[in-house]
Design a protein around this motif. Structure first.
Motif, PDB file in Angstrom:
ATOM      1  N   PRO A 203     -40.490  12.787   5.500  1.00  0.00           N
ATOM      2  CA  PRO A 203     -40.947  14.078   4.960  1.00  0.00           C
ATOM      3  C   PRO A 203     -39.889  15.156   5.151  1.00  0.00           C
ATOM      4  CG  PRO A 203     -42.022  13.610   7.040  1.00  0.00           C
ATOM      5  CD  PRO A 203     -41.162  12.430   6.760  1.00  0.00           C
ATOM      6  N   PRO A 206     -38.373  18.035  -0.848  1.00  0.00           N
ATOM      7  CA  PRO A 206     -39.200  19.152  -1.291  1.00  0.00           C
ATOM      8  C   PRO A 206     -40.643  18.934  -0.822  1.00  0.00           C
ATOM      9  CG  PRO A 206     -37.872  18.277  -3.101  1.00  0.00           C
ATOM     10  CD  PRO A 206     -37.676  17.351  -1.955  1.00  0.00           C
ATOM     11  N   GLN A 207     -41.365  20.035  -0.561  1.00  0.00           N
ATOM     12  CA  GLN A 207     -42.757  19.924  -0.086  1.00  0.00           C
ATOM     13  C   GLN A 207     -43.552  19.052  -1.056  1.00  0.00           C
ATOM     14  OE1 GLN A 207     -44.015  21.136   2.746  1.00  0.00           O
ATOM     15  NE2 GLN A 207     -42.235  22.331   3.395  1.00  0.00           N
ATOM     16  N   ASP A 208     -44.476  18.285  -0.510  1.00  0.00           N
ATOM     17  CA  ASP A 208     -45.394  17.462  -1.308  1.00  0.00           C
ATOM     18  C   ASP A 208     -44.733  16.308  -2.060  1.00  0.00           C
ATOM     19  OD1 ASP A 208     -47.453  19.186  -0.475  1.00  0.00           O
ATOM     20  OD2 ASP A 208     -47.030  20.543  -2.141  1.00  0.00           O
ATOM     21  N   THR A 209     -43.575  15.847  -1.610  1.00  0.00           N
ATOM     22  CA  THR A 209     -42.980  14.672  -2.258  1.00  0.00           C
ATOM     23  C   THR A 209     -43.145  13.430  -1.379  1.00  0.00           C
ATOM     24  OG1 THR A 209     -40.827  15.313  -1.364  1.00  0.00           O
ATOM     25  CG2 THR A 209     -41.253  15.872  -3.673  1.00  0.00           C
ATOM     26  N   GLN A 336     -43.088  20.147   8.798  1.00  0.00           N
ATOM     27  CA  GLN A 336     -41.793  19.799   8.205  1.00  0.00           C
ATOM     28  C   GLN A 336     -40.782  20.927   8.449  1.00  0.00           C
ATOM     29  OE1 GLN A 336     -42.168  18.337   4.174  1.00  0.00           O
ATOM     30  NE2 GLN A 336     -40.030  18.748   3.721  1.00  0.00           N
ATOM     31  N   ASP A 338     -37.798  23.637   7.806  1.00  0.00           N
ATOM     32  CA  ASP A 338     -37.586  24.471   6.618  1.00  0.00           C
ATOM     33  C   ASP A 338     -36.486  23.912   5.728  1.00  0.00           C
ATOM     34  OD1 ASP A 338     -39.523  26.215   7.434  1.00  0.00           O
ATOM     35  OD2 ASP A 338     -38.136  27.381   8.671  1.00  0.00           O
ATOM     36  N   THR A 340     -34.297  21.128   3.808  1.00  0.00           N
ATOM     37  CA  THR A 340     -34.498  19.760   3.324  1.00  0.00           C
ATOM     38  C   THR A 340     -33.333  18.902   3.818  1.00  0.00           C
ATOM     39  OG1 THR A 340     -33.309  20.244   1.301  1.00  0.00           O
ATOM     40  CG2 THR A 340     -35.720  20.473   1.216  1.00  0.00           C
TER      41      THR A 340
END
Ligand code: SAM
Ligand code: SF4
Length: 346
Positions: A203, A206-209, A336, A338, A340
């Motif tokens: 994780p 990008p958020q929610d991937t 997660q 901040d 990536t």
């Protein structure tokens, strides 16, 4: 300058960091869906990026004074860094406490490798990992946002021709996207003398991937590979600080004298935090003790204030002493980071 006596990066859980990951840029030539949003990110301002000389100074302190034995360059895409060959050459000219050059490696997406592989070899690079998630050009373009599969394949061949060895091929499997290619990727890599390595998706994109319930696990991968090949474990259960579990593969077509192996990095389902020996430096001069850490230690400001090597080494030791026990991805409290993966340096 004299090395610091007994300097090492010891944390409060007794782990010693000897493996330094250096991110050379947050920028990238691709937009892998699990790593970076399609529109890219707000790139780091150039004034905040460490210069080549600053990177070299920090690596020197790490190897000479803090016991670092391995240096891996990453990013973003490290081949985009203009000073890469110079930084590599300066790194391989260093000597660890045992009098050898630090083991020097690079992780790249392979775009641009066809024209740079020989220069990397000449600069002293020891080992290379090339990321490749699919052999289908249309899928590659969809997954990475760029139509560059042919360049990566040429890059791998150029790395082999330049004598870089071993060549590892990193693959992240995404459910319903490329998880039907496990066997073909392994066969393709082994036939050419590359060592396939599957990395469980983390994780850090990008958020929610990422979804824990649907991610492709090491067990899923092993089940499929065993349907076609015989896998013989090459390491004992205690894999030490090496993140990959390795199996010898029989039943695949391989070049003469090539020992076929496959590796799986099960960072989520079998975390190796207990034995982690990593320390990280971001392109903008932040020290990180863990990929998943939400804290960073600013070494750039100290460096630019005219600090001595000793003061920098002390800051680094303090940053690592506070390393978290485990990444805690499977714990309800996990948040997660901040940044990536591309901005941390994978
Ligand atoms: N751009 C280079 C590359 O792709 O090899 C180096 C940087 S990339 C961040 C390093 C490695 O991290 C690649 O093998 C990539 O596939 C992997 N990676 C990126 N995002 C990931 C994620 N969310 N989970 C697991 N691995 C990831
Ligand atoms: Fe770029 Fe590597 Fe991230 Fe892909 S995985 S977007 S190549 S940094």
């Amino acid at each position: 300058m004299e090395p610091l006596a007994g300097g090492r990066l010891l944390d409060k859980h007794g782990r010693i960091a000897t493996d330094l990951r250096v991110s050379l840029t947050d920028r990238c030539s691709l937009r892998c869906s699990y790593c970076m949003p399609p529109e890219g990110l707000d790139w780091l301002p150039s004034a905040s990026l460490l210069t080549d000389d600053e990177v070299i100074r920090l690596i020197t302190i790490a190897v000479r004074d803090l016991g670092v034995q391995q240096v891996r360059f990453t990013g973003g895409e490290p081949l985009l860094r203009k000073g890469l060959a110079r930084i590599l050459a300066a790194t391989t000219a260093l000597r660890t406490a045992t009098g050898v050059a630090p083991d020097t490696a690079l992780t790249t997406n392979g775009v641009g490798l066809a024209t740079s592989a020989m220069a990397l070899k000449q600069a002293g690079l020891h080992r290379i990992n090339v990321s490749l998630d699919t052999l289908d050009a249309t899928r590659y373009a969809r997954l990475t946002g760029r139509d560059r599969l042919g360049d990566v394949i040429k890059g791998l061949a150029a790395a082999a021709a330049a004598g870089l060895s071993p060549i590892k091929m990193n693959t992240v499997l995404l459910p319903g996207v490329n998880d039907d290619e496990m066997l073909s990727l392994v066969s393709w890599a082994l036939k050419r003398g590359y060592q396939p390595r599957f990395i469980e998706q983390m994780p850090l994109g990008p958020q929610d991937t990422w979804q824990r319930t649907t991610m492709v696990t090491a067990e899923d991968i092993l089940d499929v590979l065993r349907s076609e090949f015989t896998l013989i474990p090459m390491q004992s259960k205690a894999r030490g600080s090496a993140p990959a579990e390795i199996w010898m593969v029989t039943g695949a077509e391989v070049p003469e004298d090539f020992v076929a192996t496959v590796g799986i990095i099960a960072s989520i389902t079998k975390p190796f935090c207990e034995a982690c020996n990593r320390t990280r430096l971001t392109a903008d001069g932040q020290l990180r003790s863990c990929l998943f850490s939400r804290d960073e230690t600013d070494v750039r400001t100290l460096l630019r204030s005219g600090a001595s090597d000793l003061a920098i080494a002390e800051l680094w030791r303090g940053a690592m002493a506070a390393k978290q026990t485990t990444h805690g991805v499977d714990e309800g409290s996990f948040v997660q980071p901040d940044r990536t993966m591309s901005a941390i340096g994978g």
